[in-house]
Design a protein around this motif. Structure first.
Motif, PDB file in Angstrom:
ATOM      1  N   ALA A  69     -98.401 -56.463  -5.272  1.00 36.70           N
ATOM      2  CA  ALA A  69     -98.115 -55.363  -4.622  1.00 36.70           C
ATOM      3  C   ALA A  69     -98.666 -53.762  -5.033  1.00 36.70           C
ATOM      4  CB  ALA A  69     -96.667 -55.299  -4.349  1.00 36.70           C
ATOM      5  N   LYS A  70     -99.299 -53.157  -4.338  1.00 33.89           N
ATOM      6  CA  LYS A  70     -99.572 -51.886  -4.503  1.00 33.89           C
ATOM      7  C   LYS A  70     -98.553 -51.043  -4.205  1.00 33.89           C
ATOM      8  CE  LYS A  70    -102.501 -51.099  -0.523  1.00 33.89           C
ATOM      9  NZ  LYS A  70    -103.694 -50.813   0.004  1.00 33.89           N
ATOM     10  N   VAL A  71     -98.339 -49.788  -5.110  1.00 35.04           N
ATOM     11  CA  VAL A  71     -97.364 -48.908  -4.857  1.00 35.04           C
ATOM     12  C   VAL A  71     -97.725 -47.356  -4.429  1.00 35.04           C
ATOM     13  CG1 VAL A  71     -94.899 -47.990  -5.719  1.00 35.04           C
ATOM     14  CG2 VAL A  71     -95.798 -50.315  -6.558  1.00 35.04           C
ATOM     15  N   MET A  72     -97.330 -46.974  -3.444  1.00 36.36           N
ATOM     16  CA  MET A  72     -97.564 -45.699  -2.945  1.00 36.36           C
ATOM     17  C   MET A  72     -97.041 -44.646  -3.455  1.00 36.36           C
ATOM     18  SD  MET A  72    -100.154 -47.452  -1.519  1.00 36.36           S
ATOM     19  CE  MET A  72    -101.024 -46.082  -0.834  1.00 36.36           C
ATOM     20  N   ASP A  73     -97.552 -43.517  -3.723  1.00 35.31           N
ATOM     21  CA  ASP A  73     -96.880 -41.945  -4.133  1.00 35.31           C
ATOM     22  C   ASP A  73     -96.034 -41.274  -2.643  1.00 35.31           C
ATOM     23  OD1 ASP A  73     -95.864 -39.974  -5.285  1.00 35.31           O
ATOM     24  OD2 ASP A  73     -97.665 -38.808  -5.287  1.00 35.31           O
ATOM     25  N   LYS A  74     -95.226 -41.150  -2.619  1.00 37.73           N
ATOM     26  CA  LYS A  74     -94.402 -40.558  -1.462  1.00 37.73           C
ATOM     27  C   LYS A  74     -95.164 -39.283  -1.074  1.00 37.73           C
ATOM     28  CE  LYS A  74     -89.942 -42.918  -1.600  1.00 37.73           C
ATOM     29  NZ  LYS A  74     -88.479 -42.782  -2.044  1.00 37.73           N
ATOM     30  N   LYS A  75     -95.305 -38.257  -1.946  1.00 39.15           N
ATOM     31  CA  LYS A  75     -95.927 -37.142  -1.763  1.00 39.15           C
ATOM     32  C   LYS A  75     -97.264 -37.209  -1.375  1.00 39.15           C
ATOM     33  CE  LYS A  75     -92.857 -34.686  -5.120  1.00 39.15           C
ATOM     34  NZ  LYS A  75     -92.844 -33.838  -6.478  1.00 39.15           N
ATOM     35  N   SER A  76     -98.083 -37.740  -1.926  1.00 34.77           N
ATOM     36  CA  SER A  76     -99.377 -37.905  -1.746  1.00 34.77           C
ATOM     37  C   SER A  76     -99.904 -38.814  -0.737  1.00 34.77           C
ATOM     38  CB  SER A  76    -100.379 -38.049  -2.909  1.00 34.77           C
ATOM     39  OG  SER A  76    -100.178 -39.231  -3.477  1.00 34.77           O
ATOM     40  N   GLY A  77     -99.277 -39.982  -0.682  1.00 34.01           N
ATOM     41  CA  GLY A  77     -99.625 -41.188   0.336  1.00 34.01           C
ATOM     42  C   GLY A  77    -100.659 -42.200  -0.512  1.00 34.01           C
ATOM     43  N   GLY A  78    -100.855 -41.627  -1.782  1.00 34.00           N
ATOM     44  CA  GLY A  78    -102.109 -42.564  -2.358  1.00 34.00           C
ATOM     45  C   GLY A  78    -101.179 -43.461  -3.337  1.00 34.00           C
TER      46      GLY A  78
END
Length: 613
Positions: A542-551
């Motif tokens: 699973a890839k995990v995304m940064d809430k602030k940047s969305g990346g």
């Protein structure tokens, strides 16, 4: 030796039926077995009247058979061959090895002979001290199967495969006796035909037949071989094969036969089978190999584990490179199907770095090629490959899975020239899709010399200077708390629940990873094309995304062990504290919330969170 006529053993129709059927159904012209189950009570003749054995005898028979089946380790066979490991008993006995070797001989006769007469099988081994005794068992088993055996002596895993291809040897099949980097107390078997290494389902069929042979004749083990196998010197031919490749591809304008003149290369063989590469390849091509380490074979491995992932092995090789101002350091594992290198500045190159180095070399030769790796590689490696015009296919963990995926992609018209796992197992299309640590080093040496001839003063490490490494990484384990017979099902349940949680959005910011290429979906771990590969162990990334940047800032990979009752959890992060955050969420929002923690030992995860907080 048994008769050399395969037709005198069993009918070809019966054998083909045996090995092409389900691995749970085994038939031959000698015997007919029905798979043991809770409802099956095997019968034995005690007198003229058949009598039903009691439950204890039935359980003993089933346990005898399971003992052989448990020796399967993916596409290999591995077990404890010597006393000395605390809490472990010897499982890879001569009786077990003989039954497996006989079953392999019969499998080759059924699937590979094409009616060409006697089956010829070579055997090589690493220097483990149990090798002599177990070699006798292999030869006895092959004789039972009517095969003609050839003893290669000390050899490497890649050489065993090449013995099926290089003239004048061209054996029908080969066995390598090794347990790779595992302790001296272990040993195992790897199997090859002219098509390459056997798959996990094929080895499962062989072990299933061997289990029945073993359970029905434990007291009838062959201790003598009537006809000794012919001893052959294949390693000299294999070494010459590698030397010719280096000479032809470098094509040195001044000294064709000694293209490595002026280069110092240090080899660390770790007392395994890799010493030949120093005196039979490098020295004869003009290289200076002064400072090389542990070249003499010693099955007790007294200096360090022969393993390019081993920190001691890499550290000592690094020291030797720097002390001798060498151009390159080479580290082999025991049976030389893996390797790692150290550049002229003392930088260790293994794992993702080795994949990046090989990718840089291969993409120069084959622009646009797809490169297959296991799904534990970094986001930085994906960028490294794509920036050089390649395509990165993340696939299932397990070197056999990765290599077989490359074979499949090429069959489907997708040019795939490199398949490599983070453990160091790597194969290239040009070399029969064989994971050969020596061949990988050959390609690196050729590139190093070409760079020098082109006027570069840089070492081989300069090719990967822009590889971005993860800021953090972690590997954790969760033991499955269940009866051994239920462990596999429980592991699958846990991992499929993980997939379900992600798909239902219960882990915010987590998505099943996908490379978007190669007809691979569901985390790049399950085939969705017309010919899906058999699943040997369940796993998802699973890839995990940064809430602030969305990346994307990291990934989590959960996989079931093939051989042991546990689940591995790998993760990487490009942000500080990312692994702690992912681990905490994984425990609180998944393991405990889903109830999976009831049958998993999550103490390793608890300890990691406590130590990192």
């Amino acid at each position: 030796m048994a008769s050399t006529s395969t037709s005198s053993l069993v009918s070809s129709k019966n054998l083909v039926s045996l090995f092409l059927s389900s691995p749970r159904t085994v038939k031959s012209s000698f015997l007919s077995f029905t798979p043991a189950s809770s409802s099956f009570k095997p019968l034995r003749t005690r007198s003229s009247n058949a009598t039903k054995v009691d439950e204890a005898t039935s359980n003993t028979l089933n346990e005898d058979m399971d003992q052989i089946r448990r020796l399967q380790n993916g596409s290999d066979v591995r077990g404890v061959a010597l006393e000395g490991e605390k809490g472990r008993t010897v499982t890879l006995t001569p009786a077990a090895v003989e039954a497996i070797a006989e079953s392999f001989g019969e499998w080759v006769a059924a699937t590979e002979s094409h009616g060409n007469g006697v089956i010829r099988v070579s055997l090589g081994r690493d220097p483990r001290v149990s090798g002599g005794k177990l070699s006798t068992a292999v030869f006895a088993g092959l004789a039972r199967a009517g095969c003609l055996a050839f003893d290669m002596g000390l050899a490497t895993t890649p050489a065993c495969f090449m013995s099926t291809l290089l003239p004048p040897f061209e054996y029908d099949a080969s066995i390598m006796m090794t347990a790779s980097h595992l302790p001296y107390t272990r040993n195992g078997l790897k199997f090859f035909t002219k098509r390459g290494g056997l798959t996990s389902p094929e080895v499962e069929k062989i072990c299933d037949l061997a289990a029945r042979k073993y359970a029905n004749r434990q007291t009838k083990v062959s201790t003598l071989i009537k006809t000794r196998p012919e001893q052959v010197d294949f390693m000299s031919a294999y070494s010459k094969h590698l030397r010719e490749i280096i000479k032809e591809r470098i094509n040195h304008p001044e000294h064709y036969d000694t293209p490595l003149k002026g280069f110092q290369i240090v080899v660390n063989a770790g007392n395994g089978s890799g010493g030949f590469f120093t005196w039979d390849v490098l020295d004869k091509l003009g290289a200076d190999t002064f400072g090389s380490l542990y070249l003499n074979p010693d099955g007790m491995f007294p200096n360090h584990i022969p393993n390019p992932e081993d920190k001691t092995a890499m550290s000592r090789t690094r020291t030797a490179v720097l002390e001798n101002s060498a151009d390159l350091g080479v580290v082999f594992d025991t049976d030389v199907d893996r390797s790692g290198v150290v550049d002229n500045k003392g930088n260790p190159i293994n794992g993702d770095k080795l994949i990046a180095l090989m990718s840089a070399i291969v993409l120069k030769e084959h622009p646009g090629s797809t490169i297959v790796t296991d799904a534990r590689t970094s986001m930085g490696l994906t960028r490294f490959i794509t920036e050089r015009g390649g395509r990165h296919c993340l696939y299932r963990v397990g070197y056999r899975n990765v290599i077989d995926k490359g074979v499949e992609l090429n069959k489907d018209g997708i040019e795939t020239h490199l398949m490599m796992e983070t453990s160091g197992h790597g194969a290239v299309k040009e070399n029969y899709f064989l994971d050969d640590g020596a061949y990988m080093v050959v390609k690196i040496i050729i590139e190093m010399v070409r760079m020098r001839l082109a006027g570069s003063k840089e070492g081989i490490g300069s090719l990967i200077e822009d590889l971005e490494e993860p800021l953090e990484s972690a590997e954790l384990r969760m033991n499955i708390l269940s009866e051994p017979r239920d462990a596999k099902a429980k592991g699958i349940e846990a991992i499929e629940t993980f997939r379900q949680y992600i798909e239902e959005g219960k882990l915010e910011g987590w998505e099943l990873d996908s490379c978007g290429q190669c007809w691979v979906s569901e985390g790049c771990l399950v085939d969705s094309n017309d010919h899906p590969s058999a699943i040997d162990a369940h796993m998802y990334r699973a890839k995990v995304m940064d809430k602030k940047s969305g990346g994307e800032y990291g990934w989590v990979h959960m996989r079931q062990s093939i051989h042991n009752p546990n689940i591995a959890l790998n993760m990487q992060s490009m942000l500080p504290g990312g692994c702690l955050s992912m681990t905490s969420l994984f425990r609180d929002r998944f393991l405990e919330a889903s109830g999976v923690a009831r049958f998993l030992d999550i103490s390793d995860i608890d300890n990691y969170i406590e130590n990192q907080s």
